[in-house]
Design an enzyme around this catalytic site. Structure first.
Site, PDB file in Angstrom:
ATOM      1  N   SER A  37      -8.310  -4.682   5.117  1.00 12.39           N
ATOM      2  CA  SER A  37      -8.854  -4.373   3.784  1.00 12.39           C
ATOM      3  C   SER A  37      -9.273  -5.610   2.971  1.00 12.39           C
ATOM      4  O   SER A  37      -8.961  -5.717   1.780  1.00 12.39           O
ATOM      5  CB  SER A  37      -7.863  -3.522   2.983  1.00 12.39           C
ATOM      6  OG  SER A  37      -7.604  -2.293   3.642  1.00 12.39           O
ATOM      7  N   ASN A  81     -11.095  -2.422  -5.246  1.00  9.77           N
ATOM      8  CA  ASN A  81     -10.312  -1.441  -6.008  1.00  9.77           C
ATOM      9  C   ASN A  81     -10.981  -1.029  -7.327  1.00  9.77           C
ATOM     10  O   ASN A  81     -10.554  -0.064  -7.973  1.00  9.77           O
ATOM     11  CB  ASN A  81      -8.880  -1.938  -6.254  1.00  9.77           C
ATOM     12  CG  ASN A  81      -8.002  -1.887  -5.014  1.00  9.77           C
ATOM     13  OD1 ASN A  81      -7.141  -2.752  -4.807  1.00  9.77           O
ATOM     14  ND2 ASN A  81      -8.184  -0.879  -4.163  1.00  9.77           N
ATOM     15  N   TRP A  82     -12.061  -1.721  -7.702  1.00  6.31           N
ATOM     16  CA  TRP A  82     -12.863  -1.295  -8.873  1.00  6.31           C
ATOM     17  C   TRP A  82     -13.503   0.063  -8.633  1.00  6.31           C
ATOM     18  O   TRP A  82     -13.972   0.699  -9.576  1.00  6.31           O
ATOM     19  CB  TRP A  82     -13.963  -2.321  -9.167  1.00  6.31           C
ATOM     20  CG  TRP A  82     -13.462  -3.635  -9.676  1.00  6.31           C
ATOM     21  CD1 TRP A  82     -13.266  -4.768  -8.942  1.00  6.31           C
ATOM     22  CD2 TRP A  82     -13.089  -3.954 -11.020  1.00  6.31           C
ATOM     23  NE1 TRP A  82     -12.801  -5.776  -9.740  1.00  6.31           N
ATOM     24  CE2 TRP A  82     -12.686  -5.307 -11.028  1.00  6.31           C
ATOM     25  CE3 TRP A  82     -13.062  -3.239 -12.224  1.00  6.31           C
ATOM     26  CZ2 TRP A  82     -12.257  -5.968 -12.186  1.00  6.31           C
ATOM     27  CZ3 TRP A  82     -12.639  -3.901 -13.376  1.00  6.31           C
ATOM     28  CH2 TRP A  82     -12.242  -5.237 -13.352  1.00  6.31           C
ATOM     29  N   THR A 101     -11.044  -6.670  -4.537  1.00  7.33           N
ATOM     30  CA  THR A 101     -12.362  -6.625  -5.187  1.00  7.33           C
ATOM     31  C   THR A 101     -13.008  -5.250  -5.005  1.00  7.33           C
ATOM     32  O   THR A 101     -13.954  -4.920  -5.713  1.00  7.33           O
ATOM     33  CB  THR A 101     -13.297  -7.720  -4.616  1.00  7.33           C
ATOM     34  OG1 THR A 101     -13.209  -7.712  -3.184  1.00  7.33           O
ATOM     35  CG2 THR A 101     -12.922  -9.102  -5.117  1.00  7.33           C
ATOM     36  N   ASP A 114       0.830  -1.213   0.000  1.00 10.93           N
ATOM     37  CA  ASP A 114       0.000   0.000   0.000  1.00 10.93           C
ATOM     38  C   ASP A 114       0.866   1.266   0.000  1.00 10.93           C
ATOM     39  O   ASP A 114       1.994   1.249   0.491  1.00 10.93           O
ATOM     40  CB  ASP A 114      -0.915  -0.015   1.237  1.00 10.93           C
ATOM     41  CG  ASP A 114      -2.101   0.925   1.088  1.00 10.93           C
ATOM     42  OD1 ASP A 114      -2.326   1.461  -0.013  1.00 10.93           O
ATOM     43  OD2 ASP A 114      -2.806   1.138   2.097  1.00 10.93           O
ATOM     44  N   GLU A 127       0.518 -13.071  12.486  1.00 13.73           N
ATOM     45  CA  GLU A 127       1.132 -11.916  13.137  1.00 13.73           C
ATOM     46  C   GLU A 127       1.053 -10.761  12.141  1.00 13.73           C
ATOM     47  O   GLU A 127       1.194 -10.966  10.934  1.00 13.73           O
ATOM     48  CB  GLU A 127       2.603 -12.207  13.470  1.00 13.73           C
ATOM     49  CG  GLU A 127       2.780 -13.294  14.513  1.00 13.73           C
ATOM     50  CD  GLU A 127       2.206 -12.893  15.873  1.00 13.73           C
ATOM     51  OE1 GLU A 127       2.302 -11.710  16.246  1.00 13.73           O
ATOM     52  OE2 GLU A 127       1.655 -13.780  16.561  1.00 13.73           O
ATOM     53  N   ARG A 175       0.217   7.714  -2.689  1.00 13.68           N
ATOM     54  CA  ARG A 175       0.819   8.769  -1.857  1.00 13.68           C
ATOM     55  C   ARG A 175       2.281   9.005  -2.227  1.00 13.68           C
ATOM     56  O   ARG A 175       2.765  10.132  -2.212  1.00 13.68           O
ATOM     57  CB  ARG A 175       0.691   8.396  -0.365  1.00 13.68           C
ATOM     58  CG  ARG A 175      -0.662   8.786   0.212  1.00 13.68           C
ATOM     59  CD  ARG A 175      -0.917   8.072   1.522  1.00 13.68           C
ATOM     60  NE  ARG A 175      -1.316   6.685   1.297  1.00 13.68           N
ATOM     61  CZ  ARG A 175      -1.452   5.795   2.265  1.00 13.68           C
ATOM     62  NH1 ARG A 175      -1.198   6.126   3.508  1.00 13.68           N
ATOM     63  NH2 ARG A 175      -1.843   4.574   1.974  1.00 13.68           N
TER      64      ARG A 175
HETATM   65  C1  IPE Z   1      -5.468  -2.635  -0.090  1.00 12.97           C
HETATM   66  O1  IPE Z   1      -5.118  -1.303  -0.288  1.00 12.97           O
HETATM   67  C2  IPE Z   1      -5.462  -3.384  -1.386  1.00 12.97           C
HETATM   68  C3  IPE Z   1      -4.159  -3.572  -2.020  1.00 12.97           C
HETATM   69  C4  IPE Z   1      -3.000  -3.236  -1.531  1.00 12.97           C
HETATM   70  C5  IPE Z   1      -4.204  -4.202  -3.286  1.00 12.97           C
HETATM   71  P1  IPE Z   1      -6.228  -0.167  -0.452  1.00 12.97           P
HETATM   72  O2  IPE Z   1      -5.486   1.103  -0.632  1.00 12.97           O
HETATM   73  O3  IPE Z   1      -7.189  -0.560  -1.503  1.00 12.97           O
HETATM   74  O4  IPE Z   1      -6.960  -0.237   0.951  1.00 12.97           O
HETATM   75  P2  IPE Z   1      -7.881   0.814   1.716  1.00 12.97           P
HETATM   76  O5  IPE Z   1      -8.916   1.278   0.742  1.00 12.97           O
HETATM   77  O6  IPE Z   1      -6.986   1.942   2.152  1.00 12.97           O
HETATM   78  O7  IPE Z   1      -8.437   0.056   2.874  1.00 12.97           O
HETATM   79  C1  IPE Z   2      -1.581   0.292  -3.335  1.00 14.79           C
HETATM   80  O1  IPE Z   2      -1.358   1.653  -3.389  1.00 14.79           O
HETATM   81  C2  IPE Z   2      -1.865  -0.310  -4.692  1.00 14.79           C
HETATM   82  C3  IPE Z   2      -3.252  -0.723  -4.905  1.00 14.79           C
HETATM   83  C4  IPE Z   2      -4.187  -0.715  -4.007  1.00 14.79           C
HETATM   84  C5  IPE Z   2      -3.599  -1.186  -6.216  1.00 14.79           C
HETATM   85  P1  IPE Z   2      -2.550   2.715  -3.379  1.00 14.79           P
HETATM   86  O2  IPE Z   2      -2.902   3.036  -4.791  1.00 14.79           O
HETATM   87  O3  IPE Z   2      -3.662   2.248  -2.526  1.00 14.79           O
HETATM   88  O4  IPE Z   2      -1.812   3.954  -2.719  1.00 14.79           O
HETATM   89  P2  IPE Z   2      -2.455   5.002  -1.691  1.00 14.79           P
HETATM   90  O5  IPE Z   2      -3.004   4.208  -0.548  1.00 14.79           O
HETATM   91  O6  IPE Z   2      -3.514   5.742  -2.435  1.00 14.79           O
HETATM   92  O7  IPE Z   2      -1.290   5.838  -1.293  1.00 14.79           O
HETATM   93 MG    MG Z   3      -4.076   2.462  -0.545  1.00 15.15          MG
END
Ligand code: IPE
Ligand code: IPE
Ligand code: MG
Length: 226
Positions: free
Chosen positions: A181, A60-61, A58, A12, A192, A16
């Site tokens: 998530s 992230n759509w 699922t 994640d 852990e 950012r």
């Molecule tokens: C979790 O990250 C999913 C992946 C790393 C693929 P998200 O960025 O989607 O999670 P939330 O929305 O902050 O919980």
């Molecule tokens: C994780 O990075 C990658 C995916 C969830 C696909 P993010 O895209 O969620 O990055 P932030 O959380 O917006 O920084």
């Molecule tokens: Mg994220």
């Protein structure tokens, strides 16, 4: 000091990372490829058998269609670029998640990577792509109902994407978020958890080793006591 058998990572913070540099979000996703190389190398060196990387949930759509399309293009490119090297190193590539609504060219890259690495047995690198823990449990429950078998934990687990995959011993999350998530919900019952503020593109082998060392200093009780 036991080596974890299975480490799973919620990668994640790509967005950012990019925003902090005045770059579009996809540049953060691209920069994450190096971190994937780092953790794969570190896992091979540590003798970890299973490494699972959460790449697309699922949920992230809900992002813009541009970002989703860019991510799928990137997954395809990464699979094509990395698989030959992974095969040389004995790494078997597997994908968990719902495949039905992924683009055909990505599906092809997935099948090719799985096929090319089929005989590799040093480590399993699992990509969780269009993966949701609730969705996986629901899928397994439907399969169990159809099978007519007894409703036991073992019979339910037969319907998971990779029934032979052990539960993760350690779950790492980057970018400081303190939540799961919808990742490996069933399998994380006694995992852990280790969280770092480091954003995924900045994550290195050294960070990974730090996580493993901290894991090794913990006492896992599984509901019992020492
Ligand atoms: C979790 O990250 C999913 C992946 C790393 C693929 P998200 O960025 O989607 O999670 P939330 O929305 O902050 O919980
Ligand atoms: C994780 O990075 C990658 C995916 C969830 C696909 P993010 O895209 O969620 O990055 P932030 O959380 O917006 O920084
Ligand atoms: Mg994220």
């Amino acid at each position: 000091m036991t080596t974890p058998r299975h480490v799973a990572i919620i990668m994640d913070g790509n967005g950012r990372w990019a925003e902090a540099r005045g770059l579009p979000r996809y540049r953060g996703h691209m920069a994450g490829q190096q971190a994937i190389r780092e953790v794969t190398e570190a896992s091979l060196e540590s003798g970890i058998e299973w490494l699972t990387l959460f790449a697309f949930s699922t949920e992230n759509w809900r992002r813009s269609s541009e970002e989703v399309a860019t991510l799928f293009d990137l997954f395809e490119a990464v699979l094509k670029e990395e698989t030959p090297t992974l095969v040389d190193k004995g790494v078997r590539v597997r994908i968990i998640g719902e495949r039905s609504n992924l683009p055909p060219s990505l599906l092809k890259a997935i099948s090719e990577a799985e096929e090319m690495s089929r005989r590799c047995n040093k480590m399993n690198l699992v990509g969780a792509l269009n993966y949701g823990g609730r969705q996986e449990i629901l899928r397994a429950a439907k399969r169990l109902l159809q099978s007519g078998e007894d409703a036991t934990e073992n019979n339910l687990a037969k319907g998971f994407y990779l029934p032979e995959m052990p539960d993760p011993d350690l779950i790492i999350r980057t970018s400081g978020e303190l939540r799961i998530s919808n990742f490996l919900l069933w399998q994380s019952a006694y995992s852990e958890i280790w969280v770092t503020d480091t954003l995924w593109p900045d994550f290195t082998k050294e960070d990974f080793v730090r996580a493993i060392e901290e894991y090794q200093s913990r006492e896992r009780r599984f509901g019992g006591h020492s």
